[in-house]
Design an enzyme around this catalytic site. Structure first.
Site, PDB file in Angstrom:
ATOM      1  CB  THR A   1      -0.976   0.013   1.191  1.00  0.00           C
ATOM      2  OG1 THR A   1      -0.252  -0.195   2.419  1.00  0.00           O
ATOM      3  CG2 THR A   1      -2.028  -1.077   1.042  1.00  0.00           C
ATOM      4  NE  ARG A   2       6.393   1.580   3.400  1.00  0.00           N
ATOM      5  CZ  ARG A   2       6.748   0.435   3.980  1.00  0.00           C
ATOM      6  NH1 ARG A   2       6.931  -0.642   3.241  1.00  0.00           N
ATOM      7  NH2 ARG A   2       6.942   0.370   5.276  1.00  0.00           N
ATOM      8  CG  HIS A   3       3.652   0.354  -4.837  1.00  0.00           C
ATOM      9  ND1 HIS A   3       4.816   0.729  -5.466  1.00  0.00           N
ATOM     10  CD2 HIS A   3       3.929  -0.836  -4.233  1.00  0.00           C
ATOM     11  CE1 HIS A   3       5.746  -0.186  -5.268  1.00  0.00           C
ATOM     12  NE2 HIS A   3       5.243  -1.146  -4.527  1.00  0.00           N
ATOM     13  NE  ARG A   4       3.543   8.670  -5.589  1.00  0.00           N
ATOM     14  CZ  ARG A   4       3.721   9.608  -6.511  1.00  0.00           C
ATOM     15  NH1 ARG A   4       2.939  10.667  -6.552  1.00  0.00           N
ATOM     16  NH2 ARG A   4       4.669   9.466  -7.413  1.00  0.00           N
TER      17      ARG A   4
ATOM     18  CG  MET B   1      -8.220  -7.425  11.237  1.00  0.00           C
ATOM     19  SD  MET B   1      -6.588  -7.819  11.891  1.00  0.00           S
ATOM     20  CE  MET B   1      -6.366  -9.467  11.228  1.00  0.00           C
TER      21      MET B   1
ATOM     22  NE  ARG C   1      -8.133  -2.412  14.807  1.00  0.00           N
ATOM     23  CZ  ARG C   1      -8.170  -1.592  13.761  1.00  0.00           C
ATOM     24  NH1 ARG C   1      -8.047  -2.081  12.542  1.00  0.00           N
ATOM     25  NH2 ARG C   1      -8.346  -0.297  13.923  1.00  0.00           N
TER      26      ARG C   1
ATOM     27  NE  ARG D   1       6.947  -2.958  -2.893  1.00  0.00           N
ATOM     28  CZ  ARG D   1       7.459  -2.505  -1.759  1.00  0.00           C
ATOM     29  NH1 ARG D   1       8.414  -3.205  -1.146  1.00  0.00           N
ATOM     30  NH2 ARG D   1       7.052  -1.367  -1.229  1.00  0.00           N
TER      31      ARG D   1
END
Length: 247
Positions: A87-90, A99, A176, A203
């Site tokens: 999720t760091r990728h824009r 959760m 959680r 990646r």
């Protein structure tokens, strides 16, 4: 981990070619038959012409046309650790299993010990595994057994504690906090072809962590079926050239 292609632009490479040819056509591409759009491109068939144009675009860094086709993937069983990297990728859209609203009060902690609900990394069970930034190399069997037992004990205890906190009235969104970063989560992500190649550059590289590298290779396998000419050339000529495709 299981990766599934949920939805994707139909005829993505036709769209890439239409978008690219629009830049150099006097006629309006929206009213021009595809055969006419591809006039002047080398090749004995429409597929051959698409291959020629796509290769030319990728070789010359004309990546804009690859931003038009989109694909959506569903990923089952990703760790929260892997999710944090992804999720760091824009320019990638995500929906992530919550959760806060999904509780795991019926999961057997003994099953967690065996791999349910938590990703068990190879280094927890393989004495010969050597990962990046590791202080030492392979370990002896005794050390490996102790390492594995400690890992499994910890994740089992974490889920037992989580469920006990739920029993004591703590809301799932707070309980959680005791769960490990290796807890599994389901993810839906969407991206365009250019971004997919960029994510793969980063990646699927040798220095990426094993889990996200495996996920990315699965995504690439699906992309090769969906957008074959593009990813055939990417795999052969472009893969692992970090940040070349960054938007």
């Amino acid at each position: 981990m299981d990766v599934t292609l949920l939805e994707a632009t139909e005829e993505p490479e036709r769209l890439i070619c239409q978008a690219a040819r629009n830049d150099y056509m006097e006629e309006f591409v929206g009213h021009t038959p595809f055969e006419a759009v591809m006039d002047g491109i080398e090749g004995d068939s429409l597929e051959a012409k698409q291959r020629t144009l796509i290769k030319h675009l990728l070789d010359h860094g004309h990546f804009g046309p690859f931003e038009h086709p989109h694909a959506t993937f569903a990923i089952e069983g990703m760790s929260r650790s892997c999710m944090a990297q992804l999720t760091r990728h824009r320019h990638v859209s995500f929906d992530i299993q919550s959760m806060r609203y999904v509780s795991f009060d019926d999961v057997d902690p003994a099953a967690v010990r065996e791999g349910e609900m938590v990703v068990i990394p190879p280094s927890a069970t393989d004495p010969d595994w050597v990962g990046r930034n590791q202080d030492r190399g392979p370990v002896d069997e005794e050390t490996a057994a102790e390492r594995e037992a400690l890992f499994r004990d910890t994740i089992e205890d974490a889920f037992a504690s989580y469920q006990r906190l739920l029993d004591l009235g703590m809301p799932p969104e707070d309980a959680r906090y005791v769960l490990p970063i290796g807890s599994k989560v389901n993810v839906v992500m969407s991206m365009n072809v250019r971004m997919l190649m960029h994510v793969a550059d980063m990646r699927a590289a040798a220095d990426a962590q094993w889990e996200i590298r495996g996920m990315t290779e699965d995504v690439l396998d699906l992309a090769a079926e969906w957008c074959p000419l593009t990813f055939e050339h990417y795999e052969a000529e472009m893969k692992n050239r970090k940040n070349r495709l960054a938007p």
